[in-house]
Design a protein around this motif. Sequence first.
Motif, PDB file in Angstrom:
ATOM      1  N   THR A  15       0.807  -1.217   0.000  1.00 34.80           N
ATOM      2  CA  THR A  15       0.000   0.000   0.000  1.00 34.80           C
ATOM      3  C   THR A  15       0.842   1.271   0.000  1.00 34.80           C
ATOM      4  O   THR A  15       0.334   2.339   0.254  1.00 34.80           O
ATOM      5  CB  THR A  15      -0.936   0.022   1.231  1.00 34.80           C
ATOM      6  N   GLY A  16       2.123   1.166  -0.287  1.00 39.04           N
ATOM      7  CA  GLY A  16       2.994   2.333  -0.292  1.00 39.04           C
ATOM      8  C   GLY A  16       2.661   3.294  -1.414  1.00 39.04           C
ATOM      9  O   GLY A  16       1.808   3.035  -2.256  1.00 39.04           O
ATOM     10  N   SER A  17       3.358   4.417  -1.425  1.00 35.75           N
ATOM     11  CA  SER A  17       3.159   5.418  -2.470  1.00 35.75           C
ATOM     12  C   SER A  17       3.516   4.833  -3.820  1.00 35.75           C
ATOM     13  O   SER A  17       4.493   4.121  -3.964  1.00 35.75           O
ATOM     14  CB  SER A  17       4.035   6.633  -2.195  1.00 35.75           C
ATOM     15  N   GLN A  18       2.722   5.161  -4.818  1.00 32.89           N
ATOM     16  CA  GLN A  18       2.962   4.673  -6.168  1.00 32.89           C
ATOM     17  C   GLN A  18       2.791   5.833  -7.145  1.00 32.89           C
ATOM     18  O   GLN A  18       2.116   6.805  -6.844  1.00 32.89           O
ATOM     19  CB  GLN A  18       1.971   3.562  -6.503  1.00 32.89           C
ATOM     20  N   PRO A  19       3.391   5.715  -8.331  1.00 29.53           N
ATOM     21  CA  PRO A  19       3.235   6.784  -9.322  1.00 29.53           C
ATOM     22  C   PRO A  19       1.762   7.057  -9.630  1.00 29.53           C
ATOM     23  O   PRO A  19       0.937   6.149  -9.640  1.00 29.53           O
ATOM     24  CB  PRO A  19       3.950   6.227 -10.555  1.00 29.53           C
ATOM     25  N   LEU A  20       1.457   8.325  -9.878  1.00 32.16           N
ATOM     26  CA  LEU A  20       0.094   8.708 -10.244  1.00 32.16           C
ATOM     27  C   LEU A  20      -0.280   8.196 -11.619  1.00 32.16           C
ATOM     28  O   LEU A  20      -1.436   7.892 -11.884  1.00 32.16           O
ATOM     29  CB  LEU A  20      -0.044  10.235 -10.254  1.00 32.16           C
ATOM     30  N   ASP A  58       2.238  20.170 -18.545  1.00 29.35           N
ATOM     31  CA  ASP A  58       1.005  19.487 -18.138  1.00 29.35           C
ATOM     32  C   ASP A  58       1.271  18.499 -17.005  1.00 29.35           C
ATOM     33  O   ASP A  58       0.470  18.365 -16.078  1.00 29.35           O
ATOM     34  CB  ASP A  58       0.361  18.763 -19.324  1.00 29.35           C
ATOM     35  N   LEU A  59       2.379  17.815 -17.086  1.00 31.30           N
ATOM     36  CA  LEU A  59       2.752  16.872 -16.036  1.00 31.30           C
ATOM     37  C   LEU A  59       3.000  17.598 -14.714  1.00 31.30           C
ATOM     38  O   LEU A  59       2.489  17.197 -13.669  1.00 31.30           O
ATOM     39  CB  LEU A  59       3.996  16.089 -16.454  1.00 31.30           C
ATOM     40  N   ILE A  60       3.755  18.672 -14.770  1.00 33.25           N
ATOM     41  CA  ILE A  60       4.032  19.448 -13.555  1.00 33.25           C
ATOM     42  C   ILE A  60       2.740  20.022 -12.993  1.00 33.25           C
ATOM     43  O   ILE A  60       2.510  20.021 -11.782  1.00 33.25           O
ATOM     44  CB  ILE A  60       5.071  20.554 -13.836  1.00 33.25           C
ATOM     45  N   ASN A  61       1.850  20.485 -13.869  1.00 30.38           N
ATOM     46  CA  ASN A  61       0.546  20.989 -13.432  1.00 30.38           C
ATOM     47  C   ASN A  61      -0.245  19.898 -12.699  1.00 30.38           C
ATOM     48  O   ASN A  61      -0.885  20.159 -11.674  1.00 30.38           O
ATOM     49  CB  ASN A  61      -0.247  21.532 -14.609  1.00 30.38           C
ATOM     50  N   LEU A  62      -0.196  18.675 -13.211  1.00 25.65           N
ATOM     51  CA  LEU A  62      -0.876  17.559 -12.550  1.00 25.65           C
ATOM     52  C   LEU A  62      -0.346  17.380 -11.129  1.00 25.65           C
ATOM     53  O   LEU A  62      -1.121  17.289 -10.172  1.00 25.65           O
ATOM     54  CB  LEU A  62      -0.698  16.262 -13.344  1.00 25.65           C
ATOM     55  N   TYR A  63       0.969  17.328 -10.972  1.00 25.50           N
ATOM     56  CA  TYR A  63       1.554  17.144  -9.644  1.00 25.50           C
ATOM     57  C   TYR A  63       1.228  18.319  -8.714  1.00 25.50           C
ATOM     58  O   TYR A  63       0.882  18.124  -7.555  1.00 25.50           O
ATOM     59  CB  TYR A  63       3.069  16.937  -9.737  1.00 25.50           C
ATOM     60  N   GLN A  64       1.332  19.543  -9.238  1.00 23.21           N
ATOM     61  CA  GLN A  64       1.028  20.710  -8.398  1.00 23.21           C
ATOM     62  C   GLN A  64      -0.439  20.713  -7.981  1.00 23.21           C
ATOM     63  O   GLN A  64      -0.766  21.052  -6.841  1.00 23.21           O
ATOM     64  CB  GLN A  64       1.390  22.000  -9.131  1.00 23.21           C
ATOM     65  N   THR A  65      -1.319  20.332  -8.888  1.00 21.37           N
ATOM     66  CA  THR A  65      -2.753  20.313  -8.569  1.00 21.37           C
ATOM     67  C   THR A  65      -3.080  19.230  -7.552  1.00 21.37           C
ATOM     68  O   THR A  65      -3.946  19.433  -6.699  1.00 21.37           O
ATOM     69  CB  THR A  65      -3.587  20.131  -9.851  1.00 21.37           C
ATOM     70  N   THR A  66      -2.391  18.108  -7.601  1.00 19.82           N
ATOM     71  CA  THR A  66      -2.655  17.067  -6.593  1.00 19.82           C
ATOM     72  C   THR A  66      -2.273  17.552  -5.198  1.00 19.82           C
ATOM     73  O   THR A  66      -2.838  17.084  -4.213  1.00 19.82           O
ATOM     74  CB  THR A  66      -1.905  15.750  -6.901  1.00 19.82           C
ATOM     75  N   ILE A  67      -1.344  18.498  -5.133  1.00 14.33           N
ATOM     76  CA  ILE A  67      -0.953  19.057  -3.829  1.00 14.33           C
ATOM     77  C   ILE A  67      -1.926  20.152  -3.402  1.00 14.33           C
ATOM     78  O   ILE A  67      -2.384  20.180  -2.265  1.00 14.33           O
ATOM     79  CB  ILE A  67       0.481  19.626  -3.907  1.00 14.33           C
ATOM     80  N   THR A  68      -2.260  21.064  -4.323  1.00  9.09           N
ATOM     81  CA  THR A  68      -3.042  22.244  -3.954  1.00  9.09           C
ATOM     82  C   THR A  68      -4.554  22.030  -4.014  1.00  9.09           C
ATOM     83  O   THR A  68      -5.292  22.689  -3.289  1.00  9.09           O
ATOM     84  CB  THR A  68      -2.688  23.436  -4.866  1.00  9.09           C
ATOM     85  N   ASP A  69      -5.012  21.147  -4.890  1.00  3.74           N
ATOM     86  CA  ASP A  69      -6.453  20.961  -5.069  1.00  3.74           C
ATOM     87  C   ASP A  69      -6.772  19.522  -5.492  1.00  3.74           C
ATOM     88  O   ASP A  69      -7.280  19.290  -6.593  1.00  3.74           O
ATOM     89  CB  ASP A  69      -6.967  21.952  -6.119  1.00  3.74           C
ATOM     90  N   PRO A  70      -6.473  18.529  -4.641  1.00  4.07           N
ATOM     91  CA  PRO A  70      -6.670  17.133  -5.029  1.00  4.07           C
ATOM     92  C   PRO A  70      -8.119  16.797  -5.374  1.00  4.07           C
ATOM     93  O   PRO A  70      -8.378  15.925  -6.199  1.00  4.07           O
ATOM     94  CB  PRO A  70      -6.190  16.342  -3.814  1.00  4.07           C
ATOM     95  N   GLU A  71      -9.078  17.515  -4.789  1.00  2.00           N
ATOM     96  CA  GLU A  71     -10.488  17.250  -5.090  1.00  2.00           C
ATOM     97  C   GLU A  71     -10.807  17.482  -6.564  1.00  2.00           C
ATOM     98  O   GLU A  71     -11.620  16.776  -7.143  1.00  2.00           O
ATOM     99  CB  GLU A  71     -11.420  18.101  -4.206  1.00  2.00           C
ATOM    100  N   SER A  72     -10.155  18.481  -7.166  1.00  2.00           N
ATOM    101  CA  SER A  72     -10.417  18.751  -8.582  1.00  2.00           C
ATOM    102  C   SER A  72      -9.944  17.588  -9.458  1.00  2.00           C
ATOM    103  O   SER A  72     -10.586  17.262 -10.456  1.00  2.00           O
ATOM    104  CB  SER A  72      -9.764  20.059  -9.030  1.00  2.00           C
ATOM    105  N   ILE A  73      -8.850  16.964  -9.087  1.00  2.00           N
ATOM    106  CA  ILE A  73      -8.368  15.787  -9.820  1.00  2.00           C
ATOM    107  C   ILE A  73      -9.387  14.662  -9.690  1.00  2.00           C
ATOM    108  O   ILE A  73      -9.749  14.007 -10.672  1.00  2.00           O
ATOM    109  CB  ILE A  73      -6.997  15.319  -9.298  1.00  2.00           C
ATOM    110  N   LEU A  74      -9.870  14.447  -8.481  1.00  2.00           N
ATOM    111  CA  LEU A  74     -10.867  13.391  -8.254  1.00  2.00           C
ATOM    112  C   LEU A  74     -12.143  13.663  -9.032  1.00  2.00           C
ATOM    113  O   LEU A  74     -12.752  12.742  -9.580  1.00  2.00           O
ATOM    114  CB  LEU A  74     -11.169  13.248  -6.768  1.00  2.00           C
TER     115      LEU A  74
END
Length: 103
Positions: free
Chosen positions: A10-15, A71-87
């Motif tokens: 259950t460890g961290s895995q790539p997005l 786009d990749l960096i935006n994905l990572y930044q958004t998972t930190i700042t606004d993970p709900e939007s990704i979901l």
Amino acid sequence: MKKHYSDQGTGSQPLIKWAGGKRALAPQILNRLPVKIPLYREPFLGGGAVFWALLSEGRIQKAILSDLNPDLINLYQTTITDPESILDVVSSWCTDESTYYQI
């Protein structure tokens, strides 16, 4: 007992999966790196398989992650700042097989 990447469960895995990703090579790479890394630098993050594996094992104290793909960096930044939007976006995707092959 030393924990290995393949034992993480259950460890961290790539997005995401990334072309040229190191997910399959991560165990061999991790075995060649120090047990504790004060500052991990990743200039070509991609899916970040090595980073996530090191993070999962608690071997990184700080990290500087980068990639030329905005786009990749935006994905990572958004998972930190606004993970709900990704979901929200991912949960709206149709997951049936015919739609997958159509796309």
